[in-house]
Enzyme design. Structure first.
Site, PDB file in Angstrom:
ATOM      1  N   ASP A  49      34.062  49.027  49.084  1.00 12.19           N
ATOM      2  CA  ASP A  49      32.665  49.370  49.408  1.00 12.19           C
ATOM      3  C   ASP A  49      31.738  49.112  48.222  1.00 12.19           C
ATOM      4  O   ASP A  49      30.583  48.724  48.402  1.00 12.19           O
ATOM      5  CB  ASP A  49      32.566  50.818  49.890  1.00 12.19           C
ATOM      6  CG  ASP A  49      33.152  50.959  51.297  1.00 12.19           C
ATOM      7  OD1 ASP A  49      33.240  49.939  52.011  1.00 12.19           O
ATOM      8  OD2 ASP A  49      33.540  52.091  51.674  1.00 12.19           O
ATOM      9  N   ASP A  70      29.695  49.412  55.053  1.00  7.71           N
ATOM     10  CA  ASP A  70      30.964  50.148  54.914  1.00  7.71           C
ATOM     11  C   ASP A  70      32.046  49.156  55.350  1.00  7.71           C
ATOM     12  O   ASP A  70      32.298  48.981  56.529  1.00  7.71           O
ATOM     13  CB  ASP A  70      30.935  51.387  55.818  1.00  7.71           C
ATOM     14  CG  ASP A  70      32.245  52.180  55.740  1.00  7.71           C
ATOM     15  OD1 ASP A  70      33.076  51.878  54.853  1.00  7.71           O
ATOM     16  OD2 ASP A  70      32.424  53.076  56.576  1.00  7.71           O
ATOM     17  N   GLU A  76      45.102  31.612  37.297  1.00 16.16           N
ATOM     18  CA  GLU A  76      44.604  32.614  36.348  1.00 16.16           C
ATOM     19  C   GLU A  76      45.747  33.078  35.454  1.00 16.16           C
ATOM     20  O   GLU A  76      45.574  33.269  34.246  1.00 16.16           O
ATOM     21  CB  GLU A  76      43.995  33.805  37.100  1.00 16.16           C
ATOM     22  CG  GLU A  76      43.266  34.807  36.201  1.00 16.16           C
ATOM     23  CD  GLU A  76      44.104  35.950  35.648  1.00 16.16           C
ATOM     24  OE1 GLU A  76      43.577  36.740  34.850  1.00 16.16           O
ATOM     25  OE2 GLU A  76      45.295  36.055  35.998  1.00 16.16           O
ATOM     26  N   ASP A 119      47.870  42.560  42.092  1.00 13.35           N
ATOM     27  CA  ASP A 119      47.398  41.503  41.178  1.00 13.35           C
ATOM     28  C   ASP A 119      47.689  40.133  41.763  1.00 13.35           C
ATOM     29  O   ASP A 119      48.754  39.593  41.545  1.00 13.35           O
ATOM     30  CB  ASP A 119      48.090  41.679  39.821  1.00 13.35           C
ATOM     31  CG  ASP A 119      47.621  40.656  38.791  1.00 13.35           C
ATOM     32  OD1 ASP A 119      46.578  40.011  39.033  1.00 13.35           O
ATOM     33  OD2 ASP A 119      48.299  40.524  37.761  1.00 13.35           O
ATOM     34  N   HIS A 178      52.842  42.688  37.268  1.00 17.09           N
ATOM     35  CA  HIS A 178      53.595  41.440  36.993  1.00 17.09           C
ATOM     36  C   HIS A 178      55.089  41.572  37.288  1.00 17.09           C
ATOM     37  O   HIS A 178      55.909  40.899  36.659  1.00 17.09           O
ATOM     38  CB  HIS A 178      53.354  40.955  35.545  1.00 17.09           C
ATOM     39  CG  HIS A 178      52.004  40.331  35.372  1.00 17.09           C
ATOM     40  ND1 HIS A 178      51.606  39.730  34.207  1.00 17.09           N
ATOM     41  CD2 HIS A 178      50.963  40.211  36.230  1.00 17.09           C
ATOM     42  CE1 HIS A 178      50.357  39.258  34.350  1.00 17.09           C
ATOM     43  NE2 HIS A 178      49.952  39.555  35.562  1.00 17.09           N
ATOM     44  N   HIS A 211      41.024  35.956  41.319  1.00 14.31           N
ATOM     45  CA  HIS A 211      42.100  34.961  41.296  1.00 14.31           C
ATOM     46  C   HIS A 211      43.055  35.223  42.436  1.00 14.31           C
ATOM     47  O   HIS A 211      43.314  36.369  42.819  1.00 14.31           O
ATOM     48  CB  HIS A 211      42.801  34.884  39.939  1.00 14.31           C
ATOM     49  CG  HIS A 211      43.741  35.988  39.585  1.00 14.31           C
ATOM     50  ND1 HIS A 211      45.072  35.986  39.942  1.00 14.31           N
ATOM     51  CD2 HIS A 211      43.556  37.120  38.880  1.00 14.31           C
ATOM     52  CE1 HIS A 211      45.669  37.067  39.447  1.00 14.31           C
ATOM     53  NE2 HIS A 211      44.765  37.778  38.806  1.00 14.31           N
TER      54      HIS A 211
HETATM   55  N1  PHE Z   1      43.826  39.305  34.354  1.00 14.26           N
HETATM   56  C1  PHE Z   1      44.971  40.189  34.212  1.00 14.26           C
HETATM   57  C2  PHE Z   1      46.104  39.654  35.071  1.00 14.26           C
HETATM   58  O1  PHE Z   1      45.881  39.084  36.103  1.00 14.26           O
HETATM   59  C3  PHE Z   1      44.664  41.583  34.628  1.00 14.26           C
HETATM   60  C4  PHE Z   1      43.501  42.186  33.960  1.00 14.26           C
HETATM   61  C5  PHE Z   1      42.320  42.285  34.621  1.00 14.26           C
HETATM   62  C6  PHE Z   1      43.605  42.668  32.660  1.00 14.26           C
HETATM   63  C7  PHE Z   1      41.211  42.849  33.989  1.00 14.26           C
HETATM   64  C8  PHE Z   1      42.539  43.248  32.033  1.00 14.26           C
HETATM   65  C9  PHE Z   1      41.326  43.334  32.715  1.00 14.26           C
HETATM   66  O2  PHE Z   1      47.238  39.796  34.717  1.00 14.26           O
HETATM   67 ZN    ZN Z   2      48.197  39.165  36.392  1.00 14.05          ZN
HETATM   68 ZN    ZN Z   3      45.073  39.498  37.778  1.00 11.52          ZN
END
Ligand code: PHE
Ligand code: ZN
Ligand code: ZN
Length: 479
Positions: free
Chosen positions: A305, A40, A168, A134, A286, A122
């Protein structure tokens, strides 16, 4: 057709093969280590890591993007945490048109070096903002799993490697660089790559990557986990939009999870997952507002998890281990076709008990060709050649009869191996010289040690005068 794009049937066949290899290990000298129970993991620790990444962005112009100081600071921060926990780390630098970027690769000492389980995320953001969902979430979650593994005192059967990718957002550059520069032998040691990119979206969904059938076993472990927790999930074909892509195209099994980005949640999805329909899974995708406020902590906790479960499960999973099937064990399932089409894919009806042609033994065989018109027919099966094999071979019995005359090859049978997207023809047989007698042929498969390959028999006939290639009693054996 690429090997990783084979049908579900083939995936079932390979799962059966893995199960039978496991059976061999159980009966032999190696007994599998007891799997440690899933942890956990602490969402509090992950939130603290997200705050650290937010602080790095704030101190560096508001982002952690490639070529900006906030990215290198993020990489140094992750690496220092891993070093302190006992990982062996590397900062791998590479250049991009936005400047130098870095991957952080962390190996946990020990485990079977021939069976590497990789977990990646990433670490870079876009330049518009701090990139907390993200991909602070994936980065912080796999960091927590790595640190918790280090603290657990568990011994891993397999070798665990974690990766934080740079660039990425510039087009998967860090993970591509890693795979492009990794020696082939090391690529072939990777049994699984799992990818976590955006796992705490504020209006979350639970999307499991479904674009690599070879990864079905890991994908199924992930969906089974969600189901066991009462969390509805959906498959998503990520179509190379994240860092699993270069692993996948090499033929490595991949899986991953995505909580959703710019796409709009439907009302059916809001019904099963809660949240707001008609709104993006991540409205700050973004954007500068992808901050600490842009996280759903319930989703983050659940996915954390799940990641812990996957790391723990694959740390101990028997992936072939050091156990070798006894010399002479036939790794092909249903090798004499006596169970009909079971375990084989290809042209339906090619595997037959039709008495128009004899079988070598029993009554079933694969009868390829024999149409007397333009046709292509095949049968194929996936098989894994153990990395530790010292010999490996493919053998089969073949009987060729024809209505063609002369020495021109009009109709052919190719014996092929598909590996990592490359097809190699081991032998071409044709109507020329067909004698309607049985002969056995053997080819070495030693070059495919440690690989999952597809053994394929492919017949092509021209527009007239039949040639029948009758195949029976196939075997892939190793020692
Ligand atoms: N790789 C994309 C990004 O970083 C996000 C993403 C992840 C899109 C998984 C589709 C599937 O902007
Ligand atoms: Zn992204
Ligand atoms: Zn991403």
């Amino acid at each position: 057709m690429r090997s990783i794009r084979t049908t579900a049937l083939t995936a079932v066949a390979s799962a059966t093969l893995v199960a039978s290899l496991t059976g061999v290990a159980l009966a032999g000298t190696t007994s599998p280590a007891a799997a440690a129970p899933s942890p956990d993991l602490s969402v509090t620790n992950v939130t603290a890591s997200l705050q650290a990444l937010q602080d790095i962005a704030t101190a560096n112009g508001g982002n952690r993007a490639t070529g900006r100081p906030g990215y290198k600071a993020s990489a140094d921060w992750v690496r220092a945490r891993l070093d302190a926990a006992g990982f062996t780390t590397q900062l791998q630098s590479f250049s991009t048109s936005s400047g130098t970027s870095y991957n952080v690769i962390a190996d946990w000492p020990g485990g079977d070096p021939e069976h590497v389980v990789m977990t990646g995320a990433h670490l870079d953001s876009v330049s518009a903002g701090p990139g907390i969902n993200d991909n602070g979430t994936g980065s912080a979650a796999i960091l927590e799993a790595a640190l918790a593994w280090a603290a657990s005192g568990n011994t891993a059967r397999n070798h665990l490697r974690f990766a934080w990718w740079g660039a990425e957002e510039q087009g998967l550059l860090g993970s591509n660089y890693y795979m492009r520069t990794l020696p082939t032998a090391d690529k072939d040691r990777i049994d699984l790559y799992q990818n976590y990119d955006m796992v705490g979206s504020p209006n979350p969904g639970y999307f499991v990557y479904d674009d690599n059938p070879v990864g079905n076993e890991a994908r199924d472990a992930m969906t089974a986990y969600y189901t066991s927790k009462g969390i509805p999930w959906e498959y998503i074909d990520v179509q190379g939009r994240s860092d699993h892509a270069s692993f996948r195209s090499y033929g490595i099994a991949t899986t991953g999870m995505y909580a959703g980005g710019e796409d709009i949640k439907t009302s059916a999805q809001a019904q099963k997952w809660g949240g707001t329909s008609g709104r993006a899974f991540d409205p700050c995708y973004h954007r500068s507002c992808d901050t600490m406020a842009n996280i759903n902590s319930t989703a983050l906790d659940r996915n954390l998890d799940m990641i812990g479960h996957m790391v723990w499960l694959y740390a101990d999973k028997d992936l072939g281990g050091t156990s070798v099937p006894p010399t002479g064990t036939n790794l092909l399932a249903n090798p004499g076709f006596e169970s009909g089409a079971a375990s084989w894919t290809g042209t339906s009806g090619a595997i037959t008990s039709n008495t128009g042609r004899p079988a070598h033994a029993g009554s079933w065989k694969a009868w390829l060709g024999g149409n007397g018109r333009t046709a292509t027919e095949s049968v194929q099966q996936q098989v894994t050649i153990p990395a530790s094999a010292t010999a490996a071979s493919l053998s089969y019995w073949l009987r060729t009869d024809t209505a063609e005359t002369g020495s021109t090859a009009y109709d052919t049978l190719k014996v092929q191996v598909v590996s990592g997207g490359t097809t190699t023809t081991l032998r071409t047989v044709s109507n020329a010289g067909a004698t309607a007698t049985w002969a056995q042929t053997t080819h070495s498969l030693l070059a495919y040690r440690g690989k999952t390959i597809t053994v394929k028999f492919l017949a092509t006939e021209d527009s007239s005068l039949q040639t029948s290639f009758v195949l029976d009693d196939t075997a892939v054996t190793t020692s």
